[in-house]
Design an enzyme around this catalytic site. Structure first.
Site, PDB file in Angstrom:
ATOM      1  N   GLY A 126       0.941  -2.485   4.074  1.00 45.04           N
ATOM      2  CA  GLY A 126       1.862  -0.719   3.977  1.00 45.04           C
ATOM      3  C   GLY A 126       2.890  -0.364   5.064  1.00 45.04           C
ATOM      4  O   GLY A 126       4.015  -0.887   4.306  1.00 45.04           O
ATOM      5  N   HIS A 131      -8.161   1.180  -3.978  1.00 39.04           N
ATOM      6  CA  HIS A 131      -9.065   0.776  -2.220  1.00 39.04           C
ATOM      7  C   HIS A 131     -10.288   2.012  -1.970  1.00 39.04           C
ATOM      8  O   HIS A 131      -9.264   3.046  -1.688  1.00 39.04           O
ATOM      9  CB  HIS A 131      -8.114   0.217  -1.609  1.00 39.04           C
ATOM     10  N   MET A 190     -11.070  -6.161   5.183  1.00 34.52           N
ATOM     11  CA  MET A 190     -10.750  -5.324   6.370  1.00 34.52           C
ATOM     12  C   MET A 190     -10.192  -5.466   7.812  1.00 34.52           C
ATOM     13  O   MET A 190     -11.357  -5.791   8.252  1.00 34.52           O
ATOM     14  CB  MET A 190     -11.872  -4.012   5.877  1.00 34.52           C
ATOM     15  N   HIS A 239      -1.098  -1.640  -4.148  1.00 35.05           N
ATOM     16  CA  HIS A 239      -2.197  -0.843  -3.756  1.00 35.05           C
ATOM     17  C   HIS A 239      -2.147   0.565  -3.000  1.00 35.05           C
ATOM     18  O   HIS A 239      -2.178   1.406  -3.200  1.00 35.05           O
ATOM     19  CB  HIS A 239      -2.681  -1.576  -2.254  1.00 35.05           C
ATOM     20  N   SER A 297       1.034  -1.059  -0.199  1.00 37.22           N
ATOM     21  CA  SER A 297       0.179  -0.247   0.158  1.00 37.22           C
ATOM     22  C   SER A 297       1.349   1.582   0.021  1.00 37.22           C
ATOM     23  O   SER A 297       1.494   1.358   0.839  1.00 37.22           O
ATOM     24  CB  SER A 297      -1.121   0.271   0.980  1.00 37.22           C
ATOM     25  N   MET A 318     -12.391   4.140  -0.302  1.00 33.83           N
ATOM     26  CA  MET A 318     -12.653   4.468   0.797  1.00 33.83           C
ATOM     27  C   MET A 318     -13.520   5.639   0.367  1.00 33.83           C
ATOM     28  O   MET A 318     -12.998   6.634   1.249  1.00 33.83           O
ATOM     29  CB  MET A 318     -11.644   4.506   1.163  1.00 33.83           C
ATOM     30  N   MET A 341      -8.913   8.263   0.011  1.00 32.52           N
ATOM     31  CA  MET A 341      -9.880   8.337   0.858  1.00 32.52           C
ATOM     32  C   MET A 341     -10.288   9.351   0.777  1.00 32.52           C
ATOM     33  O   MET A 341      -9.659  10.317   0.856  1.00 32.52           O
ATOM     34  CB  MET A 341      -9.020   8.317   2.187  1.00 32.52           C
ATOM     35  N   ASP A 345      -6.638  -6.705   3.767  1.00 39.55           N
ATOM     36  CA  ASP A 345      -5.969  -5.185   3.994  1.00 39.55           C
ATOM     37  C   ASP A 345      -5.948  -4.894   5.543  1.00 39.55           C
ATOM     38  O   ASP A 345      -7.069  -4.615   6.268  1.00 39.55           O
ATOM     39  CB  ASP A 345      -6.547  -4.259   3.575  1.00 39.55           C
ATOM     40  N   GLY A 370      -0.630   1.741  10.250  1.00 39.41           N
ATOM     41  CA  GLY A 370       0.121   1.139  11.177  1.00 39.41           C
ATOM     42  C   GLY A 370      -0.738   0.899  12.163  1.00 39.41           C
ATOM     43  O   GLY A 370      -0.943   1.492  13.228  1.00 39.41           O
ATOM     44  N   ASP A 384      -4.936   3.543  -2.226  1.00 42.35           N
ATOM     45  CA  ASP A 384      -5.655   4.014  -1.061  1.00 42.35           C
ATOM     46  C   ASP A 384      -6.322   5.308  -1.094  1.00 42.35           C
ATOM     47  O   ASP A 384      -5.640   6.338  -1.146  1.00 42.35           O
ATOM     48  CB  ASP A 384      -5.289   3.619   0.421  1.00 42.35           C
TER      49      ASP A 384
HETATM   50  C1  DX5 Z   1      -6.078   1.574   5.595  1.00 40.98           C
HETATM   51  C2  DX5 Z   1      -5.988   1.037   4.349  1.00 40.98           C
HETATM   52  C3  DX5 Z   1      -5.040   0.428   4.140  1.00 40.98           C
HETATM   53  C4  DX5 Z   1      -3.288   0.958   4.618  1.00 40.98           C
HETATM   54  C5  DX5 Z   1      -2.464  -0.376   4.960  1.00 40.98           C
HETATM   55  O1  DX5 Z   1      -7.502   1.681   5.271  1.00 40.98           O
HETATM   56  O2  DX5 Z   1      -7.266   0.489   3.563  1.00 40.98           O
HETATM   57  O3  DX5 Z   1      -4.554   0.044   2.415  1.00 40.98           O
HETATM   58  O4  DX5 Z   1      -2.716   1.355   4.910  1.00 40.98           O
HETATM   59  O5  DX5 Z   1      -1.729   0.252   5.674  1.00 40.98           O
HETATM   60  P1  DX5 Z   1      -0.937  -0.607   7.453  1.00 40.98           P
HETATM   61  O6  DX5 Z   1      -0.032  -2.447   6.800  1.00 40.98           O
HETATM   62  O7  DX5 Z   1      -0.119   0.173   7.808  1.00 40.98           O
HETATM   63  O8  DX5 Z   1      -1.739  -1.184   8.244  1.00 40.98           O
HETATM   64 ZN    ZN Z   2      -6.363   0.434   0.933  1.00 42.41          ZN
END
Ligand code: DX5
Ligand code: ZN
Length: 212
Positions: free
Chosen positions: A193, A62, A133, A29, A6, A64, A33, A171, A141, A31
Site C-alpha cells: 500500500g 480482502h 498477514m 487489492h 492496496s 477483514m 474493514m 500483506d 503503514g 481492503d
Molecule cells: C492491512 C491491510 C493491508 C494494508 C497494507 O490491514 O490488509 O493491505 O493496506 O498496507 P502497507 O503496505 O502500507 O503496510
Molecule cells: Zn489487505
C-alpha cells in the site's frame, strides 16, 4: 512475483485516476474493514463496483469483517475475482469456501500474525490462495513482522510436497527490503500500500518489486 497494490493507501477522492496510475499491477487489492473484526472502517462493495468498468486488472478483495458469509455475495456481485476472508472469522469456513467456489470466484483464507499457519491444514486442498498477514490487520503503514517469513516457507514446502495449487500472498509492511525477503521465502503475490502509493510514479515501483 506478482504485485497487488492496496488501494487503502490511495486517494479515495479520485479512485478512478488512482487505478490508472497502477496499470502495471497484477491485481488490485481491496481492503474491506468493518470496525468490528478490526478497529477501522473502510469500504463496502458500492465503493469499488463501478471501478470494474475502468480496468481489466483482477480485484483481490480482502475481507477483514466478522461475518463474511453475510456479505460474500455482495462482494462477488461487485466484481471480486479473488475473495479472501479470515480464518479467525466466526463463520463456517467450509461453507464460505463452497459458496465462493459455486460462483466461480477464487477463494482465499487469511491468517493474522498470531495465528499458527498449521490451522489451515483441513482446508488447504480447497483453497486458491493463502494470505499471510505480516502486520496486525486494520491499518496501512505498519512495520513488517518477521514471523510471516516462516509461515511462507512452511506453505511453500507443503505446496511442493503435496503438489497443491494455492497461491501464497503476503500483506503488510512491504518495501524494497521486506519484498526481497518474502520473495526468497517463496511468496507468489505481494500486497503493498504505502510503498507504492506514496510515490508519484507508481508503475516504476511496481516494476521494481516485480523484478526482485
Ligand atoms: C492491512 C491491510 C493491508 C494494508 C497494507 O490491514 O490488509 O493491505 O493496506 O498496507 P502497507 O503496505 O502500507 O503496510
Ligand atoms: Zn489487505
Amino acid at each position: 512475483m506478482k504485485i497487488a497494490p492496496s488501494i487503502l493507501s490511495a486517494d479515495f477522492s479520485c479512485l478512478r485516476r488512482e487505478i490508472r496510475s497502477i496499470s502495471r499491477a497484477d491485481y488490485i487489492h481491496i481492503d474491506v474493514m468493518d470496525g468490528h473484526f478490526v478497529p477501522n472502517i473502510t469500504m463496502g462493495p458500492v465503493i469499488f463496483q463501478n471501478l470494474k468498468r475502468y480496468t481489466t486488472i483482477p480485484f483481490d478483495v480482502h475481507l477483514m469483517i466478522s461475518h463474511p458469509l453475510q456479505y460474500a455475495k455482495a462482494f462477488m456481485d461487485a466484481g471480486a475475482d479473488i475473495l479472501t476472508f479470515h480464518y479467525e472469522t466466526e463463520d463456517d469456513i467450509q461453507e464460505l469456501i463452497r459458496i465462493i467456489h459455486d460462483r466461480g470466484v477464487k477463494v482465499g483464507v487469511s491468517i493474522k500474525p498470531n495465528t499458527d499457519v498449521a490451522v489451515l491444514q483441513p482446508y488447504i486442498k480447497n483453497l486458491d490462495l493463502i494470505l499471510v498477514m505480516s502486520v496486525e490487520p486494520g491499518f496501512g503503514g505498519q512495520s513488517f513482522l518477521l514471523s510471516a517469513l516462516d509461515k511462507i516457507r512452511y506453505l511453500k514446502k507443503i505446496k511442493e510436497e503435496e503438489n497443491l495449487h494455492f497461491i501464497i500472498e503476503v500483506d503488510g509492511g512491504i518495501n524494497h527490503e521486506t519484498a526481497k525477503s518474502v520473495a526468497l521465502a517463496g511468496c507468489d503475490i505481494i500486497v503493498a500500500g504505502t510503498y507504492i502509493f506514496r510515490e508519484k510514479n507508481r508503475n516504476r515501483i511496481i516494476k521494481e518489486l516485480k523484478g526482485l
